[in-house]
Design a protein around this motif. Sequence first.
Motif, PDB file in Angstrom:
ATOM      1  N   ASN A  52       0.923  -1.269  -0.063  1.00 29.87           N
ATOM      2  CA  ASN A  52       0.138   0.051  -0.199  1.00 29.87           C
ATOM      3  C   ASN A  52       0.641   1.299   0.119  1.00 29.87           C
ATOM      4  O   ASN A  52       0.928   2.118  -0.920  1.00 29.87           O
ATOM      5  N   ARG A  53       1.580   1.531   1.155  1.00 25.69           N
ATOM      6  CA  ARG A  53       2.697   2.643   1.215  1.00 25.69           C
ATOM      7  C   ARG A  53       3.887   2.153   1.049  1.00 25.69           C
ATOM      8  O   ARG A  53       4.266   0.991   1.703  1.00 25.69           O
ATOM      9  N   SER A  54       4.853   2.717   0.670  1.00 27.46           N
ATOM     10  CA  SER A  54       6.350   2.092   0.701  1.00 27.46           C
ATOM     11  C   SER A  54       7.031   2.009   1.932  1.00 27.46           C
ATOM     12  O   SER A  54       6.615   3.087   3.011  1.00 27.46           O
ATOM     13  N   PHE A  74       5.100  -4.506  -2.563  1.00 34.10           N
ATOM     14  CA  PHE A  74       4.022  -3.560  -3.350  1.00 34.10           C
ATOM     15  C   PHE A  74       4.707  -2.295  -3.346  1.00 34.10           C
ATOM     16  O   PHE A  74       5.675  -1.940  -2.611  1.00 34.10           O
ATOM     17  N   ALA A  75       4.078  -1.309  -3.772  1.00 33.89           N
ATOM     18  CA  ALA A  75       4.521   0.203  -3.721  1.00 33.89           C
ATOM     19  C   ALA A  75       6.135   0.217  -4.259  1.00 33.89           C
ATOM     20  O   ALA A  75       6.278  -0.402  -5.304  1.00 33.89           O
ATOM     21  N   GLN A  76       6.555   1.110  -3.574  1.00 36.30           N
ATOM     22  CA  GLN A  76       8.001   1.040  -3.736  1.00 36.30           C
ATOM     23  C   GLN A  76       8.845   0.721  -2.786  1.00 36.30           C
ATOM     24  O   GLN A  76       9.719   1.390  -2.205  1.00 36.30           O
ATOM     25  N   ALA A  77       8.457  -0.589  -2.038  1.00 39.85           N
ATOM     26  CA  ALA A  77       9.136  -0.981  -1.013  1.00 39.85           C
ATOM     27  C   ALA A  77      10.770  -1.024  -1.029  1.00 39.85           C
ATOM     28  O   ALA A  77      11.168  -1.556  -2.275  1.00 39.85           O
ATOM     29  N   ASN A  78      11.398  -0.470  -0.198  1.00 37.33           N
ATOM     30  CA  ASN A  78      12.871  -0.578  -0.206  1.00 37.33           C
ATOM     31  C   ASN A  78      13.384  -1.455   0.903  1.00 37.33           C
ATOM     32  O   ASN A  78      13.685  -0.812   1.826  1.00 37.33           O
ATOM     33  N   ASN A  89       5.662 -22.373   0.051  1.00 37.72           N
ATOM     34  CA  ASN A  89       4.424 -21.222   0.027  1.00 37.72           C
ATOM     35  C   ASN A  89       3.563 -21.643  -1.132  1.00 37.72           C
ATOM     36  O   ASN A  89       4.068 -22.139  -2.253  1.00 37.72           O
ATOM     37  N   SER A  90       2.295 -21.336  -0.955  1.00 41.01           N
ATOM     38  CA  SER A  90       1.314 -22.095  -2.054  1.00 41.01           C
ATOM     39  C   SER A  90       1.356 -21.370  -3.390  1.00 41.01           C
ATOM     40  O   SER A  90       1.018 -21.615  -4.598  1.00 41.01           O
ATOM     41  N   TYR A  91       1.891 -19.926  -3.261  1.00 45.60           N
ATOM     42  CA  TYR A  91       1.974 -19.151  -4.699  1.00 45.60           C
ATOM     43  C   TYR A  91       3.343 -18.899  -5.109  1.00 45.60           C
ATOM     44  O   TYR A  91       3.853 -19.124  -6.058  1.00 45.60           O
ATOM     45  N   ALA A  92       4.065 -18.432  -4.159  1.00 45.72           N
ATOM     46  CA  ALA A  92       5.537 -17.845  -4.481  1.00 45.72           C
ATOM     47  C   ALA A  92       6.262 -17.641  -3.256  1.00 45.72           C
ATOM     48  O   ALA A  92       5.641 -17.457  -2.138  1.00 45.72           O
ATOM     49  N   GLY A  93       7.571 -17.853  -3.366  1.00 46.22           N
ATOM     50  CA  GLY A  93       8.587 -17.583  -2.162  1.00 46.22           C
ATOM     51  C   GLY A  93       8.328 -16.140  -1.935  1.00 46.22           C
ATOM     52  O   GLY A  93       8.157 -15.550  -0.953  1.00 46.22           O
ATOM     53  N   ILE A  94       8.737 -15.257  -3.227  1.00 38.75           N
ATOM     54  CA  ILE A  94       8.725 -14.036  -3.158  1.00 38.75           C
ATOM     55  C   ILE A  94       8.095 -13.365  -4.602  1.00 38.75           C
ATOM     56  O   ILE A  94       8.429 -13.809  -5.273  1.00 38.75           O
ATOM     57  N   GLY A  95       7.236 -12.456  -4.282  1.00 40.24           N
ATOM     58  CA  GLY A  95       6.474 -12.040  -5.351  1.00 40.24           C
ATOM     59  C   GLY A  95       6.454 -10.546  -5.317  1.00 40.24           C
ATOM     60  O   GLY A  95       5.999  -9.890  -4.220  1.00 40.24           O
ATOM     61  N   ALA A  96       6.977  -9.698  -6.153  1.00 46.34           N
ATOM     62  CA  ALA A  96       6.956  -8.223  -6.093  1.00 46.34           C
ATOM     63  C   ALA A  96       6.536  -7.612  -7.295  1.00 46.34           C
ATOM     64  O   ALA A  96       6.764  -8.038  -8.284  1.00 46.34           O
ATOM     65  N   ARG A  97       6.003  -6.379  -7.198  1.00 52.69           N
ATOM     66  CA  ARG A  97       5.848  -5.356  -8.266  1.00 52.69           C
ATOM     67  C   ARG A  97       7.189  -4.945  -8.685  1.00 52.69           C
ATOM     68  O   ARG A  97       7.896  -4.763  -8.031  1.00 52.69           O
ATOM     69  N   SER A  98       6.980  -4.453  -9.956  1.00 50.38           N
ATOM     70  CA  SER A  98       8.459  -4.125 -10.679  1.00 50.38           C
ATOM     71  C   SER A  98       8.710  -2.618  -9.964  1.00 50.38           C
ATOM     72  O   SER A  98      10.091  -2.400 -10.114  1.00 50.38           O
ATOM     73  N   SER A  99       7.941  -1.888  -9.410  1.00 50.07           N
ATOM     74  CA  SER A  99       8.386  -0.723  -8.588  1.00 50.07           C
ATOM     75  C   SER A  99       9.105  -0.902  -7.464  1.00 50.07           C
ATOM     76  O   SER A  99       9.709   0.082  -6.927  1.00 50.07           O
ATOM     77  N   CYS A 100       9.144  -2.028  -6.906  1.00 48.23           N
ATOM     78  CA  CYS A 100       9.762  -2.402  -5.668  1.00 48.23           C
ATOM     79  C   CYS A 100      11.284  -2.331  -5.719  1.00 48.23           C
ATOM     80  O   CYS A 100      11.830  -2.555  -6.718  1.00 48.23           O
ATOM     81  N   ARG A 101      11.882  -1.807  -4.750  1.00 47.85           N
ATOM     82  CA  ARG A 101      13.445  -1.748  -4.765  1.00 47.85           C
ATOM     83  C   ARG A 101      13.944  -2.661  -3.803  1.00 47.85           C
ATOM     84  O   ARG A 101      14.628  -2.368  -2.503  1.00 47.85           O
ATOM     85  N   LEU A 102      13.609  -4.148  -3.890  1.00 50.29           N
ATOM     86  CA  LEU A 102      13.989  -4.982  -2.910  1.00 50.29           C
ATOM     87  C   LEU A 102      15.502  -5.629  -3.319  1.00 50.29           C
ATOM     88  O   LEU A 102      15.701  -5.827  -4.626  1.00 50.29           O
TER      89      LEU A 102
END
Length: 181
Positions: A52-54, A74-78, A89-102
């Motif tokens: 929701n919010r970075s 989500f958002a711009q998580a850094n 995990n039933s969907y993914a280990g890690i799933g992220a939006r392209s805007s994230c800075r993980l």
Amino acid sequence: QGVINYSGSTMTVQRNIITGSKYHAVRSTGGILTVKDNLLIDNANRGIYLGNRSCKGQISNNAIIRNGTGIGGFAQANVNIINNVLSHNSYAGIGARSSCRLSINNNIITNNPRGITVFLEEGQTQHNLRIGGNTYCDNESDMENCASEDNITETGSPFTDPKNGDFSLTAESTASRKRKH
């Protein structure tokens, strides 16, 4: 939710077992978040939700097991994601939006349908994630919409007894590692 971190706050979640949430074990909607040395298991949606919010922070040394998705960005998580086990995990280990800075390094990602998956926004072909040095084993797909040159793919399970929580490496595993190119 098990634990919620809001915008403008600083929170450390350390040495807990968080299980059985109908949503997320840990949720951050902004602020600074440190999640360290926890067992996040059997939560319906995500083990850790960065959304929701970075937000900023670090996720390290956790076992994130049998959630909908281990970590969702989500958002711009850094956030730095290091030295975790993301398993079953039933969907993914890690799933992220392209805007994230993980920054995703030195994790063991095993037995998930998707190891790491990136959701590209319409028209995008690149993402902002930095991925390297992770070990993948027995995922249906190790990486979707992303790549890294220095990850390790195991042939067969590298762990002594993962079904019973023993993620120590077998002697054969350390000898049979191969670099993925």
